[in-house]
Design a protein around this motif. Structure first.
Motif, PDB file in Angstrom:
ATOM      1  N   GLY A 263      61.182  38.868  44.826  1.00 24.39           N
ATOM      2  CA  GLY A 263      60.611  38.826  46.110  1.00 24.39           C
ATOM      3  C   GLY A 263      59.232  39.850  46.367  1.00 24.39           C
ATOM      4  N   TYR A 264      59.365  40.853  45.576  1.00 24.37           N
ATOM      5  CA  TYR A 264      58.314  41.843  45.650  1.00 24.37           C
ATOM      6  C   TYR A 264      58.273  42.917  44.449  1.00 24.37           C
ATOM      7  CZ  TYR A 264      61.585  44.950  48.183  1.00 24.37           C
ATOM      8  OH  TYR A 264      62.428  45.682  48.531  1.00 24.37           O
ATOM      9  N   ARG A 265      59.243  43.337  44.170  1.00 20.32           N
ATOM     10  CA  ARG A 265      59.262  44.631  43.346  1.00 20.32           C
ATOM     11  C   ARG A 265      58.511  44.579  41.830  1.00 20.32           C
ATOM     12  NH1 ARG A 265      65.058  47.139  42.951  1.00 20.32           N
ATOM     13  NH2 ARG A 265      65.465  45.350  41.953  1.00 20.32           N
ATOM     14  N   ALA A 266      58.579  43.238  41.364  1.00 17.43           N
ATOM     15  CA  ALA A 266      57.933  42.993  40.128  1.00 17.43           C
ATOM     16  C   ALA A 266      56.383  43.311  40.275  1.00 17.43           C
ATOM     17  CB  ALA A 266      58.569  41.818  39.603  1.00 17.43           C
ATOM     18  N   ILE A 267      55.947  42.624  41.185  1.00 15.30           N
ATOM     19  CA  ILE A 267      54.516  42.613  41.337  1.00 15.30           C
ATOM     20  C   ILE A 267      54.005  44.175  41.637  1.00 15.30           C
ATOM     21  CG2 ILE A 267      52.725  42.332  43.262  1.00 15.30           C
ATOM     22  CD1 ILE A 267      53.273  40.077  41.406  1.00 15.30           C
ATOM     23  N   HIS A 268      54.574  45.038  42.395  1.00 12.67           N
ATOM     24  CA  HIS A 268      54.176  46.449  42.617  1.00 12.67           C
ATOM     25  C   HIS A 268      54.441  47.227  41.482  1.00 12.67           C
ATOM     26  CE1 HIS A 268      52.881  49.865  44.654  1.00 12.67           C
ATOM     27  NE2 HIS A 268      54.067  50.370  44.620  1.00 12.67           N
ATOM     28  N   GLY A 269      55.558  46.786  40.498  1.00 11.23           N
ATOM     29  CA  GLY A 269      56.065  47.799  39.893  1.00 11.23           C
ATOM     30  C   GLY A 269      55.021  47.468  38.625  1.00 11.23           C
ATOM     31  N   SER A 270      54.645  46.172  38.278  1.00 11.11           N
ATOM     32  CA  SER A 270      53.859  46.028  37.178  1.00 11.11           C
ATOM     33  C   SER A 270      52.489  46.501  37.208  1.00 11.11           C
ATOM     34  CB  SER A 270      53.646  44.408  37.159  1.00 11.11           C
ATOM     35  OG  SER A 270      54.917  43.728  36.767  1.00 11.11           O
ATOM     36  N   ALA A 271      52.019  46.137  38.656  1.00 12.76           N
ATOM     37  CA  ALA A 271      50.519  46.895  39.086  1.00 12.76           C
ATOM     38  C   ALA A 271      50.709  48.207  38.800  1.00 12.76           C
ATOM     39  CB  ALA A 271      50.225  46.519  40.298  1.00 12.76           C
ATOM     40  N   THR A 272      51.392  49.215  39.245  1.00 16.06           N
ATOM     41  CA  THR A 272      51.547  50.488  39.005  1.00 16.06           C
ATOM     42  C   THR A 272      51.545  50.839  37.745  1.00 16.06           C
ATOM     43  OG1 THR A 272      52.415  50.817  41.195  1.00 16.06           O
ATOM     44  CG2 THR A 272      52.682  52.670  39.697  1.00 16.06           C
ATOM     45  N   ALA A 273      52.460  50.254  36.959  1.00 20.70           N
ATOM     46  CA  ALA A 273      52.657  50.794  35.540  1.00 20.70           C
ATOM     47  C   ALA A 273      51.308  50.250  34.533  1.00 20.70           C
ATOM     48  CB  ALA A 273      53.833  50.170  34.848  1.00 20.70           C
ATOM     49  N   ALA A 274      50.911  49.171  35.087  1.00 18.80           N
ATOM     50  CA  ALA A 274      49.552  48.684  34.216  1.00 18.80           C
ATOM     51  C   ALA A 274      48.477  49.416  34.618  1.00 18.80           C
ATOM     52  CB  ALA A 274      49.120  47.230  34.803  1.00 18.80           C
ATOM     53  N   LYS A 275      48.432  50.249  35.761  1.00 16.72           N
ATOM     54  CA  LYS A 275      47.326  50.999  35.840  1.00 16.72           C
ATOM     55  C   LYS A 275      47.395  52.412  35.097  1.00 16.72           C
ATOM     56  CE  LYS A 275      45.963  49.695  40.682  1.00 16.72           C
ATOM     57  NZ  LYS A 275      45.845  50.082  42.062  1.00 16.72           N
ATOM     58  N   THR A 276      48.666  52.731  35.023  1.00 14.04           N
ATOM     59  CA  THR A 276      48.872  54.135  34.147  1.00 14.04           C
ATOM     60  C   THR A 276      48.542  53.611  32.547  1.00 14.04           C
ATOM     61  OG1 THR A 276      50.713  54.498  35.607  1.00 14.04           O
ATOM     62  CG2 THR A 276      50.533  55.435  33.323  1.00 14.04           C
ATOM     63  N   ILE A 277      49.004  52.354  32.121  1.00 11.45           N
ATOM     64  CA  ILE A 277      48.709  52.126  30.738  1.00 11.45           C
ATOM     65  C   ILE A 277      47.001  52.236  30.641  1.00 11.45           C
ATOM     66  CG2 ILE A 277      48.672  50.157  29.178  1.00 11.45           C
ATOM     67  CD1 ILE A 277      51.561  49.399  30.499  1.00 11.45           C
ATOM     68  N   ILE A 278      46.481  51.213  31.332  1.00  7.79           N
ATOM     69  CA  ILE A 278      45.079  51.044  31.374  1.00  7.79           C
ATOM     70  C   ILE A 278      44.307  52.421  31.480  1.00  7.79           C
ATOM     71  CG2 ILE A 278      42.857  50.259  32.479  1.00  7.79           C
ATOM     72  CD1 ILE A 278      44.648  48.023  33.607  1.00  7.79           C
ATOM     73  N   GLY A 279      44.639  53.346  32.585  1.00  3.39           N
ATOM     74  CA  GLY A 279      44.059  54.727  32.386  1.00  3.39           C
ATOM     75  C   GLY A 279      44.123  55.461  30.997  1.00  3.39           C
ATOM     76  N   ALA A 280      45.222  55.408  30.442  1.00 10.26           N
ATOM     77  CA  ALA A 280      45.567  56.161  29.297  1.00 10.26           C
ATOM     78  C   ALA A 280      45.030  55.300  28.141  1.00 10.26           C
ATOM     79  CB  ALA A 280      46.952  56.054  28.901  1.00 10.26           C
ATOM     80  N   TYR A 281      44.994  54.325  28.178  1.00 13.69           N
ATOM     81  CA  TYR A 281      44.477  53.390  26.926  1.00 13.69           C
ATOM     82  C   TYR A 281      42.874  53.505  26.677  1.00 13.69           C
ATOM     83  CZ  TYR A 281      43.474  49.478  23.834  1.00 13.69           C
ATOM     84  OH  TYR A 281      43.158  48.769  22.594  1.00 13.69           O
TER      85      TYR A 281
END
Length: 505
Positions: free
Chosen positions: A128-146
């Motif tokens: 319904g909604y959790r995968a989108i928000h969780g993916s966006a939040t985690a991906a931003k963390t990954i991108i910032g660190a990478y």
């Protein structure tokens, strides 16, 4: 159960060259700061390479091709003891400090509804909604660190279920994205899926004398084209404004001694009217709009689709033995009450998204046989009626576009439809619009220009490539206009040129 998502970093202008190594050790170190995450895999992709999981990915059975050099990684996010979702990231060797995310189509992730089992609300919440928000939040963390740097702008672009996911995210978390592009969003989940089932039952083979066989579908759509085509000023096999066409169903009625293979009986006309007119409750309140005049024959169907049947059977009734032929209008209210996964994106107060500077582009094909185009118009109208009384100028942050002749998310036999939107595909195109990589022709560049430079899109020029397979040859182009304006032919110039059309009220 896993729900895969795809997230993309794309090269437009700026090069941010400092980045980490594309390796398992890098990503495991990064994910140590992301709760409930684990690495599925990481891979280096060379310039002009391809990547994906086409062999096992049901809704997206093609790999991405002609990629820039990048690092690809897949991450699993655990949401409960036995549920999780996957997302993927593309991290280009040359990054422009932008984040782009896309969503799913259909039911998302190639999920088999029967295999999902019953009574597992955590999985529905992921969908319904959790995968989108969780993916966006985690991906931003990954991108910032990478990249060891900050994301300057965040964007989202997707269609159908992905469109719903984008709308749901800005309703729940208006801070996630700066700009969002949604196509044909399946936002009214509980009404869309029940309408889908009702459509199939309306012309079910057991419907009696009103049943319309598939052999007559083209008779109906051809007559709609005959009656409605020229209202935009040009006879071109494209219905520019089906919502304004005063179509006369009686013209389909069989006359004495007429060949019955090319006309409809009175009972069949009654069925056709039900398919194209809004689905109403006993109090005449609209439950869902009808399909647009001229939508292709798939809209007429003789069987309900699994989308509607299984939505009710497994997610609403939680009964694997539920008989879809027993569907009744009261089941819509039950679906609303259950609202599986809280997926319906019906919070029309988008002011929090507006107040933080967010921009929304929303489009829908007027020949869409799967998602009634007027459902998008209804969403726009509800946002307008919610915010305009407060003095909000809707056009300052939300632009809506109908695309005449386009089917679901993409495709048309004759009409220009390609705008580089989420899930739009033409062989040989890896991104944007070849020869026209600018905000006037590319909806992704349009949202970026709006967010970053304040250039509001009044129109976007849609492109029709030869046979929808040859990006080197353009068959025609035409502007699509921000609602409520429509493209009108000037009556004398070359109709395949966008300058021959004007956006008018």
């Amino acid at each position: 159960m896993k729900f895969p998502l795809i997230l993309l970093g794309i090269l437009i202008e700026t090069c941010v060259c400092t980045r980490a190594e594309c390796s398992e050790s890098t990503f495991k170190a990064i994910l140590a700061s992301v709760p409930e995450s684990s690495l599925n895999y990481v891979a280096h992709v060379p310039a002009n390479g391809s990547f994906g999981d086409a062999a096992s990915n049901v809704p997206f059975p093609q790999n991405a091709t002609m990629l820039p050099e990048l690092c690809a990684a897949s991450v699993n996010m655990k949401t409960s003891q036995n549920t999780s979702y996957d997302f993927g990231v593309f991290l280009p060797a040359h990054w422009n400090a932008r984040f782009m995310m896309t969503g799913n189509g259909g039911l998302g992730g190639g999920i088999n509804w029967l295999d999902m089992g019953l009574n597992q609300p955590e999985k529905l919440i992921n969908w319904g909604y959790r995968a989108i928000h969780g993916s966006a939040t985690a991906a931003k963390t990954i991108i910032g660190a990478y990249y060891m740097g900050d994301i300057q702008y965040s964007y989202y672009a997707s269609c159908s279920t992905g469109g719903r996911q984008g709308l749901k995210e800005i309703q729940l978390h208006p801070e996630t994205f700066d700009g969002v592009v949604v196509g044909a969003p399946a936002w009214w989940t509980t009404h869309l899926q029940t309408w889908t089932l009702k459509q199939g039952l309306t012309n079910f083979p057991d419907a009696g004398p009103g049943h319309i066989p598939e052999s007559l579908f083209s008779t109906i759509t051809d007559d709609m084209l005959h009656q409605c085509d020229t209202q935009d000023g040009l006879l071109d096999q494209v219905i520019g404004d089906p919502l304004a066409c005063n179509f006369d169903f009686n013209q389909l009625l069989c006359q004495p001694n007429q060949n019955k293979s090319a006309c409809l009986t009175a009972a069949q006309i009654g069925t056709a009217e039900k398919l194209y007119r809004p689905y109403l409750d006993p109090s005449q309140n609209q439950l869902f709009p009808g399909i647009s005049l001229g939508s292709n024959a798939a809209a007429l169907s003789t069987q309900p689709t699994g989308l509607g049947i299984d939505f009710l059977r497994y997610w609403v009734f939680n009964d694997s033995n539920w008989d879809f032929t027993q569907f009744k209008i009261g089941d819509v209210a039950l679906a609303d009450a259950v609202n599986p996964g809280n997926a319906t994106a019906d919070n029309f107060d988008l002011s929090p998204f507006l107040e933080r500077g967010g921009k929304l582009i929303h489009y829908h094909g007027l020949a869409d046989p799967l998602r009634a185009a007027e459902s998008s118009q209804h969403f726009y109208n509800q946002v307008y009626r919610t915010l305009a009384p407060r003095g909000v100028q809707i056009d300052d942050f939300y632009r809506f576009f109908f695309i005449p002749g386009m089917s679901h998310c993409m495709g048309s036999d004759v009409a220009p439809w390609y705008i580089g939107g989420g899930t739009q595909f033409v062989p040989g195109i890896s991104h944007s619009v070849p020869g026209f990589m600018d905000r006037q022709h590319d909806v992704i560049l349009a949202i970026m220009a709006w967010v970053e430079k304040g250039d509001m899109p009044d129109q976007i020029i849609a492109t029709k490539f030869r046979n929808d397979t040859d990006p080197q040859h353009i068959a025609s182009q035409r502007p699509i206009c921000s609602y409520p304006r429509q493209a009108r032919y000037d009556g004398w110039a070359e109709p395949g040129q966008p300058s021959s059309w004007k956006c008018l009220l």
